[in-house]
Design an enzyme around this catalytic site. Structure first.
Site, short mmCIF file in Angstrom:
data_model
loop_
_atom_site.label_atom_id
_atom_site.label_comp_id
_atom_site.label_asym_id
_atom_site.label_seq_id
_atom_site.Cartn_x
_atom_site.Cartn_y
_atom_site.Cartn_z
CB SER A 231 -0.69 -0.17 1.04
OG SER A 231 -0.04 0.58 2.06
CD GLU A 253 6.90 -0.77 -8.54
OE1 GLU A 253 5.86 -0.42 -8.90
OE2 GLU A 253 7.93 -0.93 -8.77
CB CYS A 287 -0.42 -2.64 -7.67
SG CYS A 287 0.42 -2.83 -8.64
C1 UN1 Z 1 0.27 -6.47 -9.24
O1 UN1 Z 1 -1.06 -6.20 -9.50
O2 UN1 Z 1 0.95 -6.29 -8.10
O3 UN1 Z 1 0.21 -6.81 -14.59
C2 UN1 Z 1 1.13 -6.89 -9.66
C3 UN1 Z 1 0.01 -7.26 -14.15
C4 UN1 Z 1 0.22 -8.56 -13.07
C5 UN1 Z 1 0.98 -7.80 -12.04
C6 UN1 Z 1 0.09 -6.92 -11.00
N1 UN1 Z 1 1.37 -8.79 -14.17
O4 UN1 Z 1 -1.71 -7.69 -13.46
#
Ligand code: UN1
Length: 503
Positions: A231, A253, A287
């Protein structure tokens, strides 16, 4: 096959160790009656021990050849491949992801390890010209030391590997703290590496909560790099803590309030499919999930209707059932946050099209199941629901007039992670790329689905501006310059000499 029973222990200096008596429960979010395991609640003692083990191992590990170090990743892949389906089922049971997505998580992890195994044989530095013919200059990479990797539950296999693989190949040693929601998958990763012959102390595992063991790791004076995915709130605390220590580098991240921009000329079916995937895969808990669909006025009503209709048909249920599209949310806290923002949307003037929320009937009662929440709203810079990350299937449809309007709405947000633009007009597509703030961009695609050899990271509140995945090599190694004189006298690029008496 690696044992299916979770040990629940830490792995420090090549040994599985039990921590005191305190442990936490790991339960299936689709069926909270299913206990997956009990795991150690580690604290600062365990953090100290793990960092000391990593520091000890570093001196030997850094001297091993880059190629030999990477061979452990190949051995790791061979072991994982034997367990692929069973591992995917564990991921699904532990974090509630649909089985197809859990399989994809394993594949992404395998690809990561394969990528770094191969990359070890590619150049790791640069050879440069010098202004002086007798000199050769190089950029040489050196490992940084002890890396702490704190990873999230939503990609419990792939994300730890994004962070661990480049760290190890570059010659660092690692202390790994998986999310407390997915300790069993974290343990599995370490078991595979143990079987793959990684020397003691090179990869250490500590289980437990962020405040209890994550924080002592982040603030530990012998840690050189902190890699965190999670987060924005925790990430900014980590950034602050690392900034106080001159030697510590961190890559965070964090969240997103990602958006798709769908123009009138877009391929309608393609944009619709992309929006469904972006908003609802992993139950909106990525994310890079899209919580904003910014749609041009000409197709707005038709698109909203089609999106709503498709969302109503989403099959919600047991993530191990192949026909399920949306599994549960990961926790009660996740459900509460989702419900809080759904309520807030209504208060902030949203026109609700699909009033999703917690599902409580029949089998749903056993887990954290929710249905999608969809609303229409004019862009309003004051509306918190259009700016704050919900991390669930909570989707706003926002109309726009033209390109300027679309990019203004997109950028009016503290986050800057993933965007997608759906259009057939190359000028529009290029303008979006140049004007919008994002780290991961897609054209005529969903906002999810990154590949491991690309940089992955966000701008603004979404990251530290230092991407993860393939780009992480710059975070886990120092690029030092190295210049060698092959001549018998000193010739300076700027013309200075050692003449002390003048001419
Ligand atoms: C994440 O959501 O924390 O691009 C990573 C994507 C995945 C990685 C997501 N390969 O959806």
């Amino acid at each position: 096959m690696v044992t299916t029973l979770a040990k629940g222990m830490n792995y420090i200096g090549g040994r599985w160790v039990v921590v005191g008596t305190d442990s936490f429960e790991d339960r299936n979010p689709a069926n909270t009656g299913e206990l997956i395991g009990m795991f150690s609640c580690s604290g600062s003692r365990e953090a100290d021990a793990a960092v000391a083990a990593a520091k000890d191992a570093f001196q030997t590990w850094r001297q091993e050849s880059r190629i030999r170090r990477a061979e452990h990743l190949d051995a790791f892949v061979q072991l994982v491949k034997k367990d692929q389906e069973e591992l995917a089922r564990l991921i699904s049971r532990e974090c509630g992801k649909c089985i197809a997505e859990a399989r994809a998580d394993v594949v992404e992890g395998i690809h990561t390890a394969q990528y770094w195994f191969g990359r070890a044989r590619t150049p790791s530095g640069e050879v440069l010209a010098s202004e002086i013919p007798e000199k050769d200059s190089y950029v040489h990479r050196k490992p940084k030391g002890v890396v702490v990797a704190i990873t999230p539950w939503n990609f419990p296999f792939a994300i730890p590997l994004w962070l661990i693989c480049p760290s190890l190949v570059e010659g660092n040693t690692v202390v790994f703290k998986p999310a407390e929601e997915t300790p069993a998958v974290g343990e599995r990763i370490v078991q595979y590496f143990e079987k793959a012959g990684l020397p003691p102390g090179v990869l250490n595992l500590v289980q437990g909560y962020g405040e209890e063991v994550g924080w002592p790791l982040v603030t530990h004076p012998d840690v050189d790099v902190v890699l965190f995915t999670g987060s924005a709130q925790v990430g900014s605390m980590i950034k602050e803590a690392c900034a106080k220590d001159y030697r510590k580098f961190c890559v965070c991240e964090m969240g997103g309030k990602n958006a798709m921009m769908i123009f009138d000329d877009a391929d309608f079916e393609l944009a619709l499919n992309a929006a469904i995937i972006s908003a609802f895969r992993t139950t909106g808990q990525r994310c890079v999930s899209a919580e904003r669909l910014i749609v041009q006025e000409g197709i707005f009503e038709r698109f909203t209707e089609a999106f709503e209709k498709r969302a109503r048909r989403i099959r919600i249920g047991d993530p191990l059932d192949e026909s399920t599209f949306m599994g549960p949310m990961v926790s009660q806290a996740g459900v509460e946050k989702f419900e809080h923002y759904n309520k807030l949307a209504a208060e902030e003037g949203a026109k609700i099209r699909l009033s999703g929320g917690k599902l409580t009937d029949g089998e749903y009662r056993k887990g954290y199941f929710v249905s999608p929440f969809i609303y229409v709203m004019q862009h309003n810079p004051k509306a918190r629901v259009l700016r704050e990350e919900v991390f669930g299937p909570h989707v706003a449809l926002i109309p726009f007039k033209d390109l300027d309007d679309a990019t203004r709405i997109y950028n009016d947000c503290e986050y800057g992670f993933a965007l997608s633009v759906c259009s057939r007009d190359y000028r529009v597509i290029r303008a979006v790329r140049e004007r919008c703030e994002f780290g991961v961009g897609y054209v005529n695609l969903p906002t999810i689905g990154a590949e491991v050899h690309l940089p992955f990271g966000g701008l603004k509140k979404s990251g530290t501006g230092m991407p993860s995945a393939a780009a992480l090599v710059d975070a886990v190694s120092h690029r030092v310059s190295w210049t060698v004189n092959h001549g018998t006298e000193i010739k300076m690029a700027q013309g200075l000499t050692a003449e002390v008496e003048g001419k």
